[in-house]
Design an enzyme around this catalytic site. Structure first.
Site, PDB file in Angstrom:
ATOM      1  N   LYS A  75       0.787  -1.233   0.000  1.00  0.00           N
ATOM      2  CA  LYS A  75       0.000   0.000   0.000  1.00  0.00           C
ATOM      3  C   LYS A  75       0.822   1.287   0.000  1.00  0.00           C
ATOM      4  CE  LYS A  75      -4.550  -1.018   0.389  1.00  0.00           C
ATOM      5  NZ  LYS A  75      -5.639  -0.329  -0.325  1.00  0.00           N
ATOM      6  N   ASP A 122      -7.724   0.047   7.225  1.00  0.00           N
ATOM      7  CA  ASP A 122      -7.756  -1.142   8.070  1.00  0.00           C
ATOM      8  C   ASP A 122      -6.365  -1.412   8.622  1.00  0.00           C
ATOM      9  OD1 ASP A 122      -6.337  -3.678   6.575  1.00  0.00           O
ATOM     10  OD2 ASP A 122      -7.078  -2.186   5.171  1.00  0.00           O
TER      11      ASP A 122
END
Length: 403
Positions: A75, A122
């Site tokens: 990410k 998350d």
């Protein structure tokens, strides 16, 4: 265990969404940007030759993102590029001229002053944003949904971020983070998109293309033409970035692209069936925390609906199965430590290939002895306790009958 496949009619007459922002030129630029970071290293693209032979396909390759920038997930590629683009715009500069040394210089800090970046996550995306902000001498705030793993919270805090775990699901965290950004003048760095908020999500998607570019170059070196690409999706940004890139790079012979999601929050799958954007509410209960998103990226969804052939909704047992197979490889194939979201497509497809109860699904996906299968393990054991519960203690066992 529950698995469903929806195959989209690719002959539908409609104007396709422009994917030129995910082309080769942009991919090279993004890769050059990341290559300028002193900690940049290309991650492993592992060929599982023994498993390919066992499952009756030509080759299986898995991109292992657990090594990316030492953050155990891919990410950071999106967040770091988007933050670089934000800074470039604030300085009225081209990002090509902003080296890592320039970005981290006192000169740039003096011109920018203090900038606060805020996001919802998350875990993996927030850690990447916090890491990038920290490296570039700026501040970050990260909102997380209820039930977030303590290890993921602490890892983000280690990057200097202010972390707040809300009593809400992921999509509500996004809304609250955006509200605070508007009130305080913070910069929202989110990989989902909505009307009026699309520039930064596009930059994040472009950031993910470093991963796709590495795969493409490796495939060229190996002289392997991918026939099937399997991608996990939450809001769909990573999946759309990779789909757009591969569609642009293989215009004359595009691989079959399949999207995999948790069955409890399969917003892309439901959108494909309805042929329009579908929102999935609720608590989003799944071990695939990185995929527990109920509201698709607006334009990312268009890329997926235009260019993907299959959409799979799969229960948690398939992700757990994938984690165990990758962590306990067949014969002398290389071991890959993959987390719940990272292993989801791999687990679903290997189960389909090795369990005769899924013969119909195998035929739907058109996998045969000439198939070259591509997977991306997007994260490592970002929740180490749950990883061991699954691979050591057999949590979410996958030997039961189909539901």
């Amino acid at each position: 265990m529950k698995l469903e496949i929806f195959t989209k009619n690719q002959d539908e007459k409609r104007e396709k969404y422009d994917t030129s922002f995910l082309n080769e030129e942009v991919a090279r630029e993004v890769h050059d940007y990341h290559n300028g970071f002193p900690m940049y290293e290309e991650t492993l693209f592992v060929e599982l030759k023994n498993l390919a032979e066992k499952t009756g396909v030509k080759s299986i390759l898995v991109k292992d993102e657990s090594y990316r920038f030492g953050l155990n997930a891919f990410k950071v590629l999106g967040g770091s590029f988007a933050i670089g683009k934000v800074i470039a715009e604030k300085l009225n500069m081209d990002i090509k001229d902003l080296t890592f040394e320039k970005l981290t210089s006192q000169e740039v800090k003096d011109k920018l002053g203090d900038v606060t970046f805020i996001t919802a996550t998350d875990g993996n995306h927030g850690r990447g944003v916090a890491w990038a902000a920290n490296k570039l001498n700026q501040k970050s705030i990260v909102y997380m949904p209820k039930g977030s793993a303590e290890e993921r919270v602490k890892n983000i805090e280690k990057e200097g971020a202010t972390v707040k775990v809300l009593d809400s699901n992921y999509d509500e965290c996004v809304r609250q983070a955006n509200q605070l950004a508007e009130e305080k003048g913070y910069i929202m760095v989110q990989d989902t998109a909505w009307d009026g908020y699309e520039d930064i999500p596009k930059w994040i998607m472009q950031g993910y293309m470093t991963l796709a570019w590495e795969m493409y170059e490796s495939l060229q070196d190996k002289n392997i033409k991918p026939t099937h690409v399997f991608l996990q999706a939450g809001v769909g940004s990573f999946a759309a970035a990779t789909t757009g890139f591969f569609t642009n790079m293989y215009k004359d012979d595009k691989p079959i692209i399949t999207i995999v999601e948790p069955d409890t929050v399969a917003c892309i799958y439901e959108s494909a069936k309805a042929n329009e954007r579908v929102l999935v509410g609720g608590d989003h209960k799944t071990i695939m925390a990185g995929l527990a998103c109920g509201e698709p990226n607006t334009f990312g969804l268009k890329v997926l609906l235009d260019n993907c052939e299959h959409f799979i909704s799969a229960s948690d047992e398939f992700a757990a199965f994938g984690m165990r197979v990758l962590g306990n490889p067949y014969k002398d194939d290389r071991k890959i430590i993959s987390g719940e979201s990272g292993a989801a497509p791999f687990g679903a497809i290997i189960k389909i290939l090795t369990d005769d109860r899924y013969e119909d699904e195998r035929k739907k996906l058109n996998i045969n002895e000439d198939s070259n299968l591509i997977f991306v393990s997007t994260e490592g054991d970002t929740d180490a306790k749950n990883y061991l519960d699954i691979v050591w203690d057999g949590k979410y066992e996958s030997t039961g009958g189909r539901k």
